[in-house]
Design a protein around this motif. Structure first.
Motif, short mmCIF file in Angstrom:
data_model
loop_
_atom_site.label_atom_id
_atom_site.label_comp_id
_atom_site.label_asym_id
_atom_site.label_seq_id
_atom_site.Cartn_x
_atom_site.Cartn_y
_atom_site.Cartn_z
N ASP A 111 -3.65 4.14 -3.32
CA ASP A 111 -2.52 4.18 -2.37
C ASP A 111 -2.81 5.07 -1.19
O ASP A 111 -1.92 5.77 -0.68
N ASP B 177 -3.76 1.68 1.09
CA ASP B 177 -2.47 1.21 0.58
C ASP B 177 -2.02 -0.09 1.23
O ASP B 177 -2.27 -0.34 2.42
N GLU C 242 -6.04 -3.04 -0.89
CA GLU C 242 -5.14 -3.69 -1.83
C GLU C 242 -4.10 -4.49 -1.06
O GLU C 242 -3.89 -4.26 0.13
MG MG Z 1 -0.09 0.66 -4.28
#
Ligand code: MG
Ligand code: C2E
Ligand code: MG
Ligand code: MG
Length: 284
Positions: free
Chosen positions: A181, A203, A236
Motif C-alpha cells: 500500500d 497502492d 496493485e
Molecule cells: Mg491495498
C-alpha cells in the motif's frame, strides 16, 4: 440470497473499514466463532511479470470469510476486527497454515513461484511471530526464499525503530519483504532506505489515477525513487490493459489486478497457472 452473494463478491476490495456492521457486536461474535472453527478461507491472486503478461511471478494469499448472515465480509473489515479482538495471531496462523499447505502441494506448477503473505502490525511485533513463521515454512518443506512478507506502509514506517529489528531478523532468515500500500502512509520514501525491504507495492489509489497527468507524474516519481533504492516495483489494482502498458513503460516490474485475474480459490488458481505454462510451452 444468491444475488445478494454475488453483490457482495463485487464489493470486494471496494469496502471500507467504516462500512456498516463494523461495530456490530453480532458480527464480532460470529467472526470469533468462525475463527474458532477454522472457517476462514484463503484465495490467491496472481502477480504477473510486467515484461511478459503471460509470465506469472507468484501469488498473493488473501484471507476470506463467508458468513451465513453477512455473506462475504471484506478483510478490510475483519482483519481490523481480529486485531481489536486479540485474534490476529490466530487468524494469521490459520491463513499461513492453509496457504503454505496449498502452496507446498502445488510444487509441480508452483515450483518457481513466490507466495506473498500479508502480515499485520500486531502480528509482526508479537514475540513468537518469527519462530512461528520459520517453523511453519520448514514444516512444509519450503524455504523462506519462496516467501514474500507484505507489510503495509503505515505499520512499517510508523514506528521505524520498533519494526526494524523484527524486519531485519526476517530478512536475515531469507524472507523477501514487501512494503504494501505504498503511498498511503504519507511517509517519506527515504525512510524505506532504513528498512530491509526488497519490494514496493504501489497502492491502488495511485494506480487508479495513472491516466491523469498528475497521477502519472506521481507514480513515475515513486517508481524512479524506488528503483534508485534498489527496490522491485509492483503495482496493485491494475484493471485494464492501458494501465498495465503505462506501468510497464515506466519500468514497473510486476503487475497485479483484475485485468489479469481476481483473487480465486486454490483450484482455480492452479488451473490458471497450468494454462499459462501450457500456452508458454506452445509458444516456444
Ligand atoms: Mg491495498
Ligand atoms: P492488500 O494486501 O493491499 O491486497 C490487495 C487488495 O486489493 C485485495 O483486497 C484485492 O482483492 C484487491 N484487488 C486486487 N486487484 C484489484 C483490482 O484490480 N481492483 C480492485 N478494486 N481491487 C483489487 P482484499 O482481498 O479485500 O484485501 C484487503 C486488505 O486486507 C489487503 O490489502 C490486506 O491489507 C488485508 N488482508 C487480506 N488478507 C489478509 C491476511 O491474511 N492477513 C492480513 N494481515 N491482512 C490481510
Ligand atoms: Mg498485500
Ligand atoms: Mg496492497
Amino acid at each position: 440470497a444468491k444475488s445478494q452473494g454475488r453483490n457482495n463478491i463485487q464489493m470486494f476490495g471496494e469496502m471500507q473499514a467504516s462500512a456498516p456492521g463494523y461495530e456490530d457486536s453480532e458480527m464480532t461474535a460470529r467472526f470469533a466463532a468462525a475463527v474458532k472453527q477454522n472457517l476462514l478461507q484463503v484465495y490467491y491472486q496472481p502477480v504477473m511479470d510486467a515484461t511478459n503478461y503471460r509470465n506469472i511471478v507468484g501469488v498473493e494469499a488473501l484471507a476470506r470469510w463467508h458468513d451465513e448472515k453477512y455473506g462475504w465480509v471484506s478483510p478490510a473489515i475483519f482483519i481490523p476486527l481480529a486485531e481489536n479482538l486479540g485474534l490476529i495471531n490466530e487468524v494469521g496462523r490459520q491463513v499461513f497454515e492453509q496457504a503454505l499447505n496449498h502452496f507446498s502441494k502445488c510444487s509441480g506448477v508452483c515450483a518457481n513461484l513466490k507466495l506473498a503473505l500479508n502480515v499485520s502490525k500486531r502480528q509482526l511485533v508479537s514475540n513468537d511471530f518469527y519462530e512461528m513463521i520459520v517453523a511453519m515454512v520448514q514444516g512444509y518443506g519450503m524455504n523462506p526464499g519462496q516467501i514474500i512478507l507484505e507489510i503495509t506502509e503505515s505499520i512499517a514506517l510508523q514506528g521505524v525503530d520498533q519494526a526494524k529489528s523484527h524486519l531485519q531478523k526476517l530478512a536475515d532468515a531469507g524472507f523477501s519483504l514487501s512494503l504494501d500500500d505504498f503511498g498511503t502512509g504519507f511517509s517519506s520514501l527515504s525512510h524505506v532506505h532504513e528498512l530491509p525491504f526488497d519490494e514496493i507495492k504501489i497502492d491502488i489509489s495511485f494506480v487508479r489515477r495513472i491516466k491523469t497527468p498528475e497521477g502519472r507524474v506521481l507514480v513515475k516519481t515513486i517508481v524512479d525513487m524506488g528503483h534508485a533504492m534498489q527496490q522491485i516495483l509492483v503495482a496493485e489494482g491494475v484493471e485494464d490493459s492501458e494501465t498495465a502498458d503505462i506501468l510497464r513503460e515506466m519500468g514497473v516490474e510486476r503487475l497485479q489486478g483484475y485485468y489479469f485475474s481476481r483473487p480465486m480459490p486454490k483450484e482455480n488458481c492452479a488451473t490458471f497457472i497450468s494454462e499459462l505454462l501450457q500456452i508458454n510451452e506452445l509458444a516456444t
